[in-house]
Design a protein around this motif. Structure first.
Motif, PDB file in Angstrom:
ATOM      1  N   LEU A   1       0.835  -1.197   0.000  1.00 42.32           N
ATOM      2  CA  LEU A   1       0.000   0.000   0.000  1.00 42.32           C
ATOM      3  C   LEU A   1       0.872   1.250   0.000  1.00 42.32           C
ATOM      4  CD1 LEU A   1      -2.573  -1.114   2.748  1.00 42.32           C
ATOM      5  CD2 LEU A   1      -2.851  -1.276   0.258  1.00 42.32           C
ATOM      6  N   CYS A   2       0.254   2.385  -0.291  1.00 42.06           N
ATOM      7  CA  CYS A   2       0.958   3.663  -0.235  1.00 42.06           C
ATOM      8  C   CYS A   2      -0.040   4.768   0.079  1.00 42.06           C
ATOM      9  CB  CYS A   2       1.695   3.953  -1.549  1.00 42.06           C
ATOM     10  SG  CYS A   2       0.612   4.232  -2.963  1.00 42.06           S
ATOM     11  N   PHE A   3       0.466   5.974   0.259  1.00 40.38           N
ATOM     12  CA  PHE A   3      -0.380   7.129   0.546  1.00 40.38           C
ATOM     13  C   PHE A   3      -0.712   7.886  -0.736  1.00 40.38           C
ATOM     14  CE2 PHE A   3       2.185   7.076   4.622  1.00 40.38           C
ATOM     15  CZ  PHE A   3       1.152   6.634   5.428  1.00 40.38           C
ATOM     16  N   SER A   4      -1.959   8.276  -0.873  1.00 41.23           N
ATOM     17  CA  SER A   4      -2.369   9.301  -1.832  1.00 41.23           C
ATOM     18  C   SER A   4      -2.751  10.499  -0.993  1.00 41.23           C
ATOM     19  CB  SER A   4      -3.566   8.817  -2.658  1.00 41.23           C
ATOM     20  OG  SER A   4      -4.133   9.883  -3.396  1.00 41.23           O
TER      21      SER A   4
ATOM     22  N   ALA B   1      -4.747  12.234   3.739  1.00 39.49           N
ATOM     23  CA  ALA B   1      -4.224  11.120   2.946  1.00 39.49           C
ATOM     24  C   ALA B   1      -5.198   9.955   2.945  1.00 39.49           C
ATOM     25  CB  ALA B   1      -2.864  10.666   3.496  1.00 39.49           C
ATOM     26  N   GLU B   2      -5.205   9.245   1.833  1.00 42.29           N
ATOM     27  CA  GLU B   2      -5.953   7.998   1.718  1.00 42.29           C
ATOM     28  C   GLU B   2      -4.963   6.884   1.417  1.00 42.29           C
ATOM     29  OE1 GLU B   2     -10.119   6.801  -0.302  1.00 42.29           O
ATOM     30  OE2 GLU B   2      -8.575   7.380  -1.746  1.00 42.29           O
ATOM     31  N   ILE B   3      -5.188   5.723   2.003  1.00 45.58           N
ATOM     32  CA  ILE B   3      -4.313   4.586   1.753  1.00 45.58           C
ATOM     33  C   ILE B   3      -4.836   3.818   0.541  1.00 45.58           C
ATOM     34  CG2 ILE B   3      -3.425   2.424   2.680  1.00 45.58           C
ATOM     35  CD1 ILE B   3      -3.479   3.681   5.429  1.00 45.58           C
ATOM     36  N   VAL B   4      -3.961   3.675  -0.452  1.00 46.77           N
ATOM     37  CA  VAL B   4      -4.328   3.019  -1.701  1.00 46.77           C
ATOM     38  C   VAL B   4      -3.291   1.956  -2.046  1.00 46.77           C
ATOM     39  CG1 VAL B   4      -5.508   5.096  -2.551  1.00 46.77           C
ATOM     40  CG2 VAL B   4      -3.098   4.725  -3.123  1.00 46.77           C
ATOM     41  N   GLU B   5      -3.597   1.175  -3.064  1.00 48.30           N
ATOM     42  CA  GLU B   5      -2.675   0.128  -3.494  1.00 48.30           C
ATOM     43  C   GLU B   5      -1.468   0.732  -4.206  1.00 48.30           C
ATOM     44  OE1 GLU B   5      -2.585  -3.902  -6.317  1.00 48.30           O
ATOM     45  OE2 GLU B   5      -4.405  -2.694  -6.131  1.00 48.30           O
ATOM     46  N   TRP B   6      -0.287   0.185  -3.905  1.00 47.60           N
ATOM     47  CA  TRP B   6       0.938   0.554  -4.613  1.00 47.60           C
ATOM     48  C   TRP B   6       0.948  -0.201  -5.937  1.00 47.60           C
ATOM     49  CZ3 TRP B   6       5.044   3.789  -4.471  1.00 47.60           C
ATOM     50  CH2 TRP B   6       6.214   3.425  -5.154  1.00 47.60           C
TER      51      TRP B   6
END
Length: 421
Positions: free
Chosen positions: A57-60, A339-344
């Motif tokens: 995961l990563c941050f948007s 921030a929203e956590i999304v898929e890397w």
């Protein structure tokens, strides 16, 4: 308290029920328990599904900051800094008072977050080679290294959120967020605990660190000279990082929302007001499948939080509004990261590999024995510009026709790295 009876001793009678004025535990009926178990099962199923996806995961993220109009009129400089990168978020609130000693209070916050981002790119990017000396050792080590590599004078509070995709539980990838706080910036995590169609709820919140609970004396990370403190030694700052940092680790799931804010946010807005803003703008999806929020919407949330924070210190009809620190709140610079956590994804990997290589190339190599940017190195400058253009094209390609990249360079507040308004 009576001791347990020994063998052969008389049994101690229990107190009569009429002597018990209030029981700390109440009997729960079968119907209530059955309903609660069904809720537990649904919630557990939701998180089990997220856990079994087994993906990094990563941050948007988007940031927004604004100097309070009253401080602008007094001539103070905005000393806040924010960081929005895929694996690290940050907020630093510099001490504006240092302007009275002819220091620029914004330099240390900016430099600390810039170096933290560079270290995070080396240590935390998924699927990228990491040398043993660059291995991630937690947020305290990361901040210590950043401070030791910095040179600027100043004093600042620090809030970092690092997304670590290296954690595994029972052999499965389990991303975790490490939160480090020095001072009175705070982090609030929201989650749709009852599934995608449900509202966001607060699931984690850090606490501020203030000396004697005074709103004007938070714990700080500093570097000053004889103008402020003749006896200052950097070992004190390192001790603040090692012993004064509040560190928390929380599980990360796709769709989680993080709000990182300076004290200008959390001294003026109650937690339920922040949650209400997020639920008003970040509406739940109509399907069970996760759809990432567009960057423009995240920016809208950030701007609304800052606007509502400043509104608390404006008297309406002669009355100040309630805040966590009393009516009228605090007149202060206000900065926030949403921030929203999304898929890397492969698109993230491609973009940030190019950014990483470009920065490494610019910092290590030289062209014709001279650093890029000089008047005599126009060909080198053109090559650097070509690299910049190529990065922008790669980012535009990843956005596609309908969605803006979460790390767009469309304005100063929304570019990768240290986002300083």
């Amino acid at each position: 308290q009576a001791s347990a009876p020994t063998k052969g001793s008389p049994r101690v009678p229990r107190a009569n029920f009429q002597d018990v004025k209030r029981s700390p535990t109440f009997m729960v009926g079968s119907a209530q328990q059955r309903g609660m178990l069904e809720q537990f099962q649904k919630r557990e199923q939701h998180f089990t599904e997220e856990y079994q996806k087994n993906k990094p995961l990563c941050f948007s993220a988007r940031a927004y900051q604004q100097t309070h109009p009253a401080k602008v009129r007094m001539g103070y400089k905005d000393a806040d800094a924010t960081l929005t990168s895929p694996m690290l978020l940050g907020v630093c609130d510099g001490v504006s008072q240092l302007e009275e000693f002819n220091m620029d209070p914004s330099l240390l916050p900016q430099e600390i977050l810039r170096i933290c981002e560079e270290l995070a790119m080396l240590q935390l990017m998924p699927d990228m080679p990491v040398s043993p000396q660059d291995a991630y050792r937690g947020p305290i080590s990361l901040l210590k290294e950043a401070y030791q590599a910095s040179e600027s004078f100043g004093s600042t509070t620090v809030l970092l959120a690092a997304l670590d995709n290296g954690t595994r539980i029972h052999g499965k990838l389990h991303p975790m967020i490490a939160v480090l706080s020095i001072g009175d910036c705070e982090l609030l995590m929201l989650r749709r605990t009852n599934g995608r169609p449900s509202d966001l709820e607060a699931v984690f919140h850090t606490e501020m660190q203030r000396i004697d609970y005074n709103v004007q004396t938070p714990l700080q990370l500093a570097r000053v000279d004889e103008r402020i403190d003749e006896d200052f030694d950097e070992s004190i700052a390192l001790e603040v990082i090692e012993k004064g940092s509040a560190v928390h680790c929380v599980s990360a799931y796709e769709g989680d929302i993080l709000i990182l804010g300076s004290d200008g946010v959390f001294d003026n807005l109650f937690l339920d007001e922040i949650v209400e803003i997020c639920n008003e703008i970040l509406r739940p999806g109509k399907t069970v499948d996760f759809v990432p929020t567009t960057p423009a919407i995240l920016s809208q949330v950030a701007q609304r939080i800052v606007k509502d924070s400043h509104a608390k210190s404006d008297a309406k009809g002669g009355q100040f509004l309630d805040t966590p620190i009393g009516k009228g709140g605090k007149v202060d610079d206000t900065s926030v990261v949403v921030a929203e956590i999304v898929e890397w994804t492969e698109a993230h990997k491609e973009i940030w590999s190019q950014v990483r290589q470009k920065r490494k190339w610019k910092s290590v190599l030289s062209c014709g024995g001279m650093q890029c940017g000089g008047a005599a190195t126009s060909s080198c400058s053109n090559a650097c510009q070509a690299d910049d253009d190529e990065d922008r094209r790669a980012k535009a390609k990843s956005r596609g026709p309908e969605h803006e990249s979460e790390y767009s360079e469309s304005d100063d507040e929304e570019k990768p790295g240290c986002s300083i308004a």
